[in-house]
Design an enzyme around this catalytic site. Sequence first.
Site, PDB file in Angstrom:
ATOM      1  N   ASP A 363       5.999 -31.625 -19.550  1.00  0.00           N
ATOM      2  CA  ASP A 363       6.737 -30.757 -20.455  1.00  0.00           C
ATOM      3  C   ASP A 363       5.908 -29.522 -20.788  1.00  0.00           C
ATOM      4  O   ASP A 363       4.711 -29.621 -21.084  1.00  0.00           O
ATOM      5  CB  ASP A 363       7.058 -31.544 -21.731  1.00  0.00           C
ATOM      6  CG  ASP A 363       7.792 -30.729 -22.765  1.00  0.00           C
ATOM      7  OD1 ASP A 363       8.936 -30.341 -22.504  1.00  0.00           O
ATOM      8  OD2 ASP A 363       7.207 -30.470 -23.837  1.00  0.00           O
ATOM      9  N   GLU A 399       7.193 -28.420 -15.707  1.00  0.00           N
ATOM     10  CA  GLU A 399       8.151 -27.517 -16.334  1.00  0.00           C
ATOM     11  C   GLU A 399       7.383 -26.208 -16.494  1.00  0.00           C
ATOM     12  O   GLU A 399       6.547 -26.089 -17.398  1.00  0.00           O
ATOM     13  CB  GLU A 399       8.618 -28.040 -17.691  1.00  0.00           C
ATOM     14  CG  GLU A 399       9.647 -27.131 -18.336  1.00  0.00           C
ATOM     15  CD  GLU A 399      10.061 -27.583 -19.727  1.00  0.00           C
ATOM     16  OE1 GLU A 399      11.236 -27.400 -20.083  1.00  0.00           O
ATOM     17  OE2 GLU A 399       9.211 -28.107 -20.468  1.00  0.00           O
TER      18      GLU A 399
END
Length: 730
Positions: A363, A399
């Site tokens: 993330d 990401e």
Amino acid sequence: MLRVDAQTGARWHGGTAEVWPGSPAPLGAHWDGTGTNFALWSAGASGVDLCLFDADGTEHRQQLQETTHQVWHGRLPGVGPGQRYGYRVHGPHDPASGARYNPAKLLLDPYTRAVDGELVLDDALFGHDRHDPNLADPRDSAPFVPRGVVIHDSFPWDGDTRLDTPWSDTVVYEVHVKGATMLHPDVPPTLRGTYAGLAHPAFVEHLVSLGVTAVELLPVHHFVSEPHLLRRGLTNHWGYNTLGYFAPHAAYSSAGSAGGQVTEFKAMVKALHAAGIEVILDVVYNHTAEGDHTGPTLSFKGIDNAGYYRLGGFGAGDDRSRYTDYTGCGNTLDVRRPAVLGLLMDSLRYWVTEMHVDGFRFDLASALARSMHDVDRLSAFFDVVHQDPVVSTVKLIAEPWDVGEGGYQVGNFPPPWTEWNGKYRDTVRDVWSGARVGVRDLAYRLTGSSDLYRSDGRRPFASVNFITAHDGFTMADLVTYEQKRNEANGEDNRDGESHNRNWNCGVEGPTDDPAVTELRARQVRNHLATLLLSTGVPMLTAGDELGRTQGGNNNAYCQDNEVSWIDWGAIDADLWSFVAHAVGLRRRSPVLRQEAFFEGAEVAGTGGTRDLAWFSPSGEQLTSSDWFDTGLQTVGMYLDGRGIRHRDQRGRPVVDDSWLIWLHAGADAVDVVLPGDPWGDGYELVLATEYPTGQPPRPTALPPGPAQLPGRSVWALRVLRHPQPEAHAD
């Protein structure tokens, strides 16, 4: 007088546990068969108390008197699995200098393998005085915070290992552990919403029949809810608020004991592996659950605030009471520091070696790669990951953005990283929403995004293609709403993305108009067909294959209810069949999942075809002016299966069928010309989005020449070739 705790087996002498010097490594709590070694890193502490809890919650404190290389440690003979524990750390409370020590706060061990108890909202959670932040709050937080648990797990893996599915064969299914089965009628009520529920045959069979090869689990590291959500009567559902990087989230366990959560997680991995499905974890190493300078003191902030977090100010006398926030969540872990980088790597290795997971999706990965301020391809984070003999061998997905300046780094992560391709999502959404963007960028996205990933030696599977994800509209909502409906989140609809590159098909929200309903269903199929026929790694969002809706909520992070859970009683069976059909085509056709980038070069021995060619509706190859025509809404993509440039494991060339794929985003039907010799002697229509299941009602063979594409549609045509006459010797 010796006594033994009935629950934990810990030995106490006169109310005090025996403490031996122990060892500074490994960090965390480790049982050796006769006792447990405790080790905690803190560079700035003046003292550390180990706190052990009886079954009735009675606390026993012991000062750790040994320190080695900034690690406080001690061994307690007789203390074993099941023991609840935490720490209290002494030192100065001087926020301006970055120090936030407060021994009134019970702190969770960052290395604990299991967690017991829930976070309860109370003012005692906060290490600072709410009226004067320069003062320490004296209230005891122990009744309101979770504890670590000493565990020992001898799980019978029985030869289970990572699957190592090739990237080019991978189909990712992003799914929430709880939301997947909370409403599943065939999963026993006691298992719904748990690791055991996800491993239940009823759910595993759904994945297998769909053709999924990997689940990407939303965060399963133990997390807690933010105080602002608890005050509104909500909780964090997605889990991007990590507190324990080694512990499976306790609430997802059906087991009665804290140690049982580890066993249950392993059993889930083993069951998925047995079905041929890899397990990828969405991990949140960029920030923690402690928030900004107003947030609670739960672990890192009280152990060594300046050691774990990026703080403002660099010079002598600078105010370091605030956090540098590249994440939008209040703080950023300082991965530049050896102890923090060590925590991250120890956690990754643990989940691979002990929990048998197959990879990670990071993330806001750009936040991990910032050296000083800029994202740095040569950062210590990349160096350590690439050199690690364990972590470097699993699937690594970034990401590739954060919320800081310069944080959007799609295409810029180094090998061997793959990336969530945000440009793929944006382009495909633009095309099907009717934006006049032409086909030039679409061509890159359909064929693996060579403009992003080729220059540094990566391959098409560096692109994880997606159109929806947990964050944003579901696929059904993408074609039903143009305006977000986030009122239930309690932020006056200010949260969530406002520019979604979508189209509601002419009516906002649900409608009984059959024409609009049919168009929306076709648009969903158009998006999914594009995704599954594109080169790269497709990622499906759980429930999109069933028509799942969130009622227009595009930021359902705090909706742990029917808004977010998959409703198995309201599924679109035709859509499921469509997705399974498209995944099956992809699985059977290597040319649809190329391992190397197309060259657009002539394929030897074919009479002039190319491995990749682009056609206009006229049946001619696209011209230079066509590529820059923003009004062009129809394109044919020809993939010659005789031109695949990779070999099988025995070194034999791979040969496949050839395909002609038409994408038409215009509202009206369009006449196209199917190219003849040498491209094909005919074409078989195998997938067409005007049909609810994607399959024509009867075999459809089309000769070269004129054909009509329905408005807003995708066709996948298998190229037919007449048998070549055999050569005869004179």
